[in-house]
Motif scaffolding. Structure first.
Motif, PDB file in Angstrom:
ATOM      1  N   ILE A   1       0.802  -1.245  -0.028  1.00 31.50           N
ATOM      2  CA  ILE A   1      -0.254   0.158  -0.112  1.00 31.50           C
ATOM      3  C   ILE A   1       0.940   1.279   0.088  1.00 31.50           C
ATOM      4  O   ILE A   1       0.670   2.320  -0.493  1.00 31.50           O
ATOM      5  CB  ILE A   1      -0.935  -0.071   1.132  1.00 31.50           C
ATOM      6  N   ASN A   2       2.060   1.104   0.715  1.00 28.98           N
ATOM      7  CA  ASN A   2       2.947   2.408   0.634  1.00 28.98           C
ATOM      8  C   ASN A   2       3.778   2.342  -0.689  1.00 28.98           C
ATOM      9  O   ASN A   2       4.385   3.407  -1.156  1.00 28.98           O
ATOM     10  CB  ASN A   2       4.059   2.241   1.611  1.00 28.98           C
ATOM     11  N   ALA A   3       3.745   1.209  -1.461  1.00 30.91           N
ATOM     12  CA  ALA A   3       4.834   1.294  -2.607  1.00 30.91           C
ATOM     13  C   ALA A   3       4.071   2.311  -3.983  1.00 30.91           C
ATOM     14  O   ALA A   3       2.770   2.153  -4.287  1.00 30.91           O
ATOM     15  CB  ALA A   3       4.785  -0.050  -3.359  1.00 30.91           C
ATOM     16  N   ASN A   4       4.768   3.090  -4.464  1.00 32.87           N
ATOM     17  CA  ASN A   4       4.342   3.989  -5.706  1.00 32.87           C
ATOM     18  C   ASN A   4       4.646   3.013  -6.879  1.00 32.87           C
ATOM     19  O   ASN A   4       5.802   2.937  -7.342  1.00 32.87           O
ATOM     20  CB  ASN A   4       5.170   5.137  -5.561  1.00 32.87           C
ATOM     21  N   PRO A   5       3.671   2.752  -7.538  1.00 28.46           N
ATOM     22  CA  PRO A   5       3.778   1.896  -8.680  1.00 28.46           C
ATOM     23  C   PRO A   5       4.478   2.340  -9.996  1.00 28.46           C
ATOM     24  O   PRO A   5       5.107   2.079 -10.800  1.00 28.46           O
ATOM     25  CB  PRO A   5       2.396   1.533  -9.186  1.00 28.46           C
ATOM     26  N   THR A   6       4.561   3.988  -9.922  1.00 28.03           N
ATOM     27  CA  THR A   6       5.148   4.632 -10.953  1.00 28.03           C
ATOM     28  C   THR A   6       6.817   4.903 -10.529  1.00 28.03           C
ATOM     29  O   THR A   6       7.674   5.160 -11.575  1.00 28.03           O
ATOM     30  CB  THR A   6       4.851   6.276 -10.898  1.00 28.03           C
ATOM     31  N   ASP A   7       7.414   4.387  -9.270  1.00 30.61           N
ATOM     32  CA  ASP A   7       8.641   4.276  -9.297  1.00 30.61           C
ATOM     33  C   ASP A   7       9.331   3.337 -10.184  1.00 30.61           C
ATOM     34  O   ASP A   7       8.756   2.224 -10.533  1.00 30.61           O
ATOM     35  CB  ASP A   7       9.008   3.757  -7.808  1.00 30.61           C
ATOM     36  N   ILE A   8      10.542   3.279 -10.334  1.00 34.72           N
ATOM     37  CA  ILE A   8      11.226   2.503 -11.511  1.00 34.72           C
ATOM     38  C   ILE A   8      11.241   1.170 -10.832  1.00 34.72           C
ATOM     39  O   ILE A   8      10.963   0.039 -11.365  1.00 34.72           O
ATOM     40  CB  ILE A   8      12.728   2.835 -11.813  1.00 34.72           C
ATOM     41  N   ILE A   9      11.510   0.928  -9.558  1.00 37.67           N
ATOM     42  CA  ILE A   9      11.470  -0.305  -8.655  1.00 37.67           C
ATOM     43  C   ILE A   9      10.559   0.504  -7.559  1.00 37.67           C
ATOM     44  O   ILE A   9      11.235   1.174  -6.538  1.00 37.67           O
ATOM     45  CB  ILE A   9      13.032  -0.778  -8.391  1.00 37.67           C
ATOM     46  N   PRO A  10       9.549  -0.086  -7.410  1.00 37.74           N
ATOM     47  CA  PRO A  10       8.577   0.353  -6.295  1.00 37.74           C
ATOM     48  C   PRO A  10       9.286  -0.253  -4.765  1.00 37.74           C
ATOM     49  O   PRO A  10      10.159  -1.119  -4.818  1.00 37.74           O
ATOM     50  CB  PRO A  10       7.370  -0.397  -6.708  1.00 37.74           C
ATOM     51  N   SER A  11       8.830   0.364  -3.828  1.00 33.82           N
ATOM     52  CA  SER A  11       9.531   0.007  -2.507  1.00 33.82           C
ATOM     53  C   SER A  11       9.237  -1.239  -1.838  1.00 33.82           C
ATOM     54  O   SER A  11       9.691  -1.685  -1.095  1.00 33.82           O
ATOM     55  CB  SER A  11       9.091   0.980  -1.284  1.00 33.82           C
ATOM     56  N   ASN A  12       8.183  -1.839  -2.598  1.00 28.08           N
ATOM     57  CA  ASN A  12       7.867  -3.378  -2.095  1.00 28.08           C
ATOM     58  C   ASN A  12       8.430  -4.468  -2.953  1.00 28.08           C
ATOM     59  O   ASN A  12       8.282  -5.576  -3.056  1.00 28.08           O
ATOM     60  CB  ASN A  12       6.570  -3.545  -1.906  1.00 28.08           C
ATOM     61  N   HIS A  13       9.418  -3.906  -4.055  1.00 27.81           N
ATOM     62  CA  HIS A  13      10.036  -4.949  -4.805  1.00 27.81           C
ATOM     63  C   HIS A  13      11.672  -5.080  -4.635  1.00 27.81           C
ATOM     64  O   HIS A  13      12.166  -3.797  -4.360  1.00 27.81           O
ATOM     65  CB  HIS A  13       9.916  -4.207  -6.437  1.00 27.81           C
ATOM     66  N   LEU A  14      12.505  -5.993  -4.790  1.00 29.81           N
ATOM     67  CA  LEU A  14      13.777  -6.067  -4.567  1.00 29.81           C
ATOM     68  C   LEU A  14      14.308  -6.476  -6.075  1.00 29.81           C
ATOM     69  O   LEU A  14      13.766  -7.604  -6.407  1.00 29.81           O
ATOM     70  CB  LEU A  14      14.253  -6.981  -3.432  1.00 29.81           C
ATOM     71  N   ALA A  15      14.957  -5.707  -6.617  1.00 32.67           N
ATOM     72  CA  ALA A  15      15.453  -6.108  -7.985  1.00 32.67           C
ATOM     73  C   ALA A  15      16.730  -7.219  -7.735  1.00 32.67           C
ATOM     74  O   ALA A  15      17.499  -6.563  -7.037  1.00 32.67           O
ATOM     75  CB  ALA A  15      16.012  -4.713  -8.820  1.00 32.67           C
ATOM     76  N   THR A  16      16.703  -8.118  -8.288  1.00 33.73           N
ATOM     77  CA  THR A  16      17.778  -9.181  -8.367  1.00 33.73           C
ATOM     78  C   THR A  16      18.067  -9.900  -9.507  1.00 33.73           C
ATOM     79  O   THR A  16      17.463  -9.669 -10.625  1.00 33.73           O
ATOM     80  CB  THR A  16      17.228 -10.258  -7.308  1.00 33.73           C
ATOM     81  N   GLY A  17      19.160 -10.570  -9.345  1.00 37.02           N
ATOM     82  CA  GLY A  17      19.665 -11.070 -10.660  1.00 37.02           C
ATOM     83  C   GLY A  17      20.686 -12.409 -10.164  1.00 37.02           C
ATOM     84  O   GLY A  17      20.823 -12.261  -9.163  1.00 37.02           O
ATOM     85  N   LEU A  18      20.973 -13.210 -11.083  1.00 38.98           N
ATOM     86  CA  LEU A  18      21.771 -14.360 -10.659  1.00 38.98           C
ATOM     87  C   LEU A  18      22.854 -14.522 -11.565  1.00 38.98           C
ATOM     88  O   LEU A  18      22.671 -14.185 -13.068  1.00 38.98           O
ATOM     89  CB  LEU A  18      20.770 -15.799 -10.626  1.00 38.98           C
ATOM     90  N   GLY A  19      23.838 -14.778 -11.340  1.00 39.92           N
ATOM     91  CA  GLY A  19      24.891 -15.002 -12.099  1.00 39.92           C
ATOM     92  C   GLY A  19      25.969 -16.280 -11.661  1.00 39.92           C
ATOM     93  O   GLY A  19      25.946 -16.940 -10.611  1.00 39.92           O
ATOM     94  N   LEU A  20      26.672 -16.795 -12.835  1.00 47.24           N
ATOM     95  CA  LEU A  20      27.322 -18.036 -12.586  1.00 47.24           C
ATOM     96  C   LEU A  20      28.691 -18.084 -13.108  1.00 47.24           C
ATOM     97  O   LEU A  20      28.620 -17.558 -14.299  1.00 47.24           O
ATOM     98  CB  LEU A  20      26.604 -19.072 -12.983  1.00 47.24           C
ATOM     99  N   HIS A  21      29.750 -18.011 -12.592  1.00 48.21           N
ATOM    100  CA  HIS A  21      30.975 -18.022 -13.064  1.00 48.21           C
ATOM    101  C   HIS A  21      31.626 -19.681 -13.248  1.00 48.21           C
ATOM    102  O   HIS A  21      31.635 -20.345 -12.308  1.00 48.21           O
ATOM    103  CB  HIS A  21      32.184 -17.600 -12.235  1.00 48.21           C
ATOM    104  N   LEU A  22      31.405 -20.003 -14.547  1.00 45.08           N
ATOM    105  CA  LEU A  22      32.000 -21.498 -14.907  1.00 45.08           C
ATOM    106  C   LEU A  22      33.398 -21.577 -15.149  1.00 45.08           C
ATOM    107  O   LEU A  22      33.905 -20.548 -15.906  1.00 45.08           O
ATOM    108  CB  LEU A  22      31.142 -22.057 -15.973  1.00 45.08           C
ATOM    109  N   PRO A  23      34.220 -22.563 -14.635  1.00 43.73           N
ATOM    110  CA  PRO A  23      35.661 -22.545 -14.997  1.00 43.73           C
ATOM    111  C   PRO A  23      35.834 -22.942 -16.368  1.00 43.73           C
ATOM    112  O   PRO A  23      34.982 -23.154 -16.931  1.00 43.73           O
ATOM    113  CB  PRO A  23      36.179 -23.625 -14.166  1.00 43.73           C
TER     114      PRO A  23
END
Length: 180
Positions: free
Chosen positions: A139-161
């Motif tokens: 309810i406090n998150a502003n949907p017009t924000d690039i990343i709303p305050s109730n979202h955590l932008a994440t990603g995953l990476g893998l280093h293969l030998p």
């Protein structure tokens, strides 16, 4: 007869006089009373998170990259859908990545932050991802924000030998939302 008429007039006069007194000039007054009710809402805490990729539930994370040694996923979000602010933790299901070759989980890194995608190595224990601030309630998150305050932008990476065989590699990650 005169005395009867006079008596009757006296009675009528007395009745009229008492009627005027009974009706009188009464003013109506109003009374005000202000009541401020106290409403107590007993709402249980609801911790609810989901993984989301462009508005769609996320089940698998695809990794790709410019070289087989450095693979990365696209951005996906951990979303707070509950009614309390939460910290987000992630942990792996074990110390290795399975596939055509087994790798140590230290080869997997996680990019997560509310401001920038900072690399964090994944371990087998619960790791705090919301190190800058907990995820707010929807309810406090502003949907017009690039990343709303109730979202955590994440990603995953893998280093293969170097020289790792092609194939599907997998690791299970568990995300946990915990009240502050």
């Amino acid at each position: 007869m005169k005395s009867k008429i006079l008596g009757l007039l006296m009675i009528c006069g007395a009745l009229l006089f008492s009627a005027f007194l009974a009706i009188g000039d009464y003013e109506v007054t109003a009374a005000d009373t202000t009541v401020t009710p106290v409403v107590t809402a007993d709402v249980p805490e609801v911790v609810s998170i989901k993984l989301d990729s462009d508005g769609h539930p996320l089940t698998n994370i695809e990794l790709s990259g410019p070289s087989p040694q450095d693979l990365q996923s696209g951005r996906f979000d951990v979303v707070n859908e509950g009614n309390v602010p939460v910290n987000i933790y992630v942990r792996s299901n074990g110390p290795t990545i399975s596939g055509p070759r087994t790798f140590n989980i230290a080869d997997v890194y996680f990019r997560a932050d509310k401001q920038d995608m900072t690399n964090t190595q994944i371990t087998g224990i619960n790791q705090l991802l919301t190190n800058t601030a907990p995820l707010d309630i929807p309810i406090n998150a502003n949907p017009t924000d690039i990343i709303p305050s109730n979202h955590l932008a994440t990603g995953l990476g893998l280093h293969l030998p170097l020289g790792s065989p092609a194939g599907e590699y997998s690791v299970s990650l568990t995300y946990t939302g915990s009240t502050i």
